[in-house]
Write an enzyme that holds these catalytic residues in place. Structure first.
Site, PDB file in Angstrom:
ATOM      1  N   HIS A  38      28.404  44.585  20.920  1.00 26.35           N
ATOM      2  CA  HIS A  38      29.636  44.224  21.631  1.00 26.35           C
ATOM      3  C   HIS A  38      30.498  43.263  20.812  1.00 26.35           C
ATOM      4  O   HIS A  38      31.715  43.259  20.924  1.00 26.35           O
ATOM      5  CB  HIS A  38      29.304  43.620  23.000  1.00 26.35           C
ATOM      6  CG  HIS A  38      28.452  44.527  23.831  1.00 26.35           C
ATOM      7  ND1 HIS A  38      28.915  45.748  24.289  1.00 26.35           N
ATOM      8  CD2 HIS A  38      27.167  44.423  24.245  1.00 26.35           C
ATOM      9  CE1 HIS A  38      27.939  46.345  24.965  1.00 26.35           C
ATOM     10  NE2 HIS A  38      26.872  45.570  24.949  1.00 26.35           N
ATOM     11  N   THR A  59      48.405  40.814  42.835  1.00 28.48           N
ATOM     12  CA  THR A  59      47.499  41.899  42.449  1.00 28.48           C
ATOM     13  C   THR A  59      46.545  41.502  41.320  1.00 28.48           C
ATOM     14  O   THR A  59      45.560  42.208  41.070  1.00 28.48           O
ATOM     15  CB  THR A  59      48.303  43.107  41.932  1.00 28.48           C
ATOM     16  OG1 THR A  59      49.095  42.648  40.820  1.00 28.48           O
ATOM     17  CG2 THR A  59      49.200  43.692  43.012  1.00 28.48           C
ATOM     18  N   CYS A 101      47.249  36.154  40.982  1.00 27.98           N
ATOM     19  CA  CYS A 101      48.567  36.458  41.531  1.00 27.98           C
ATOM     20  C   CYS A 101      48.352  37.448  42.676  1.00 27.98           C
ATOM     21  O   CYS A 101      47.222  37.576  43.182  1.00 27.98           O
ATOM     22  CB  CYS A 101      49.546  36.943  40.461  1.00 27.98           C
ATOM     23  SG  CYS A 101      49.211  38.550  39.720  1.00 27.98           S
ATOM     24  N   ASP A 135      50.216  32.084  40.910  1.00 24.24           N
ATOM     25  CA  ASP A 135      51.588  32.030  41.414  1.00 24.24           C
ATOM     26  C   ASP A 135      51.510  31.827  42.928  1.00 24.24           C
ATOM     27  O   ASP A 135      50.424  31.588  43.482  1.00 24.24           O
ATOM     28  CB  ASP A 135      52.390  33.276  40.987  1.00 24.24           C
ATOM     29  CG  ASP A 135      51.982  34.544  41.727  1.00 24.24           C
ATOM     30  OD1 ASP A 135      51.005  34.516  42.507  1.00 24.24           O
ATOM     31  OD2 ASP A 135      52.648  35.581  41.524  1.00 24.24           O
ATOM     32  N   HIS A 187      29.865  42.480  28.157  1.00 21.14           N
ATOM     33  CA  HIS A 187      30.354  43.398  27.123  1.00 21.14           C
ATOM     34  C   HIS A 187      31.664  42.944  26.471  1.00 21.14           C
ATOM     35  O   HIS A 187      31.877  43.215  25.290  1.00 21.14           O
ATOM     36  CB  HIS A 187      30.582  44.798  27.724  1.00 21.14           C
ATOM     37  CG  HIS A 187      29.305  45.515  28.047  1.00 21.14           C
ATOM     38  ND1 HIS A 187      29.240  46.880  28.223  1.00 21.14           N
ATOM     39  CD2 HIS A 187      28.031  45.061  28.225  1.00 21.14           C
ATOM     40  CE1 HIS A 187      27.989  47.226  28.504  1.00 21.14           C
ATOM     41  NE2 HIS A 187      27.238  46.144  28.528  1.00 21.14           N
TER      42      HIS A 187
END
Ligand code: RB5
Length: 148
Positions: free
Chosen positions: A132, A66, A64, A7, A97
């Site tokens: 995994h 955060t 973005c 963004d 993992h």
């Protein structure tokens, strides 16, 4: 091929990451946004997630402010395992993992040096499989439980 999108709040970091991809010979598809004009992060999380989901790109990178909103958005698409990473250890583990197929970054959280290091680690690390794989299959089971 790597799908990449951000963004407005992730745009400047995206330019840094594109520079890294160019310098290191990675092919990518830039799905926007194209400047710092305000846009909505779910649109770009979705675009990258769909490019990975439909096989057009093997992996995706989303950015973005955060990394939170865009990763939540991408993770709504079945088959997408978007990992929000703030250091190289998380990037390494998200591949080894979790077989993360999308990397999420936050421009307002990371400096460009740390972010580029995360991308470098993430792109070079392979999934370990084994025990995994069973856990990844259980994630897919959760998706199936709620897809009507
Ligand atoms: C945009 O202001 C900001 O909310 C967005 O980039 C992101 O950080 C949301 O999670």
């Amino acid at each position: 091929m790597i799908a990449i999108g951000s963004d407005h709040a992730g745009y400047s970091l995206k330019i840094e990451i594109l520079k890294y991809l160019d310098e290191n010979g990675y092919k990518y598809k830039d799905l926007g946004t194209c400047d710092t004009k305000s846009v909505d992060y779910p649109d770009f999380g979705l675009a990258v997630a769909e490019a990975v989901r439909n096989g057009e790109c093997e992996r995706g990178i989303i950015i973005c402010g955060t990394g939170i909103g865009i990763s939540i958005s991408a993770n709504k698409v079945p088959g997408i395992r978007a990992a929000l990473c703030t250091d190289s250890y998380m990037a390494k583990m998200s591949r080894q993992h979790n077989d993360a197929n999308v990397l999420a970054l936050g421009e307002r959280v990371l400096g460009p040096g740390v972010a580029t290091d995360i991308v470098d680690t993430w792109l070079k690390t392979e999934f370990l499989g084994g025990r995994h794989k069973n856990r990844i299959d259980k994630i897919s089971d959760i998706e199936r439980k709620y897809i009507k």
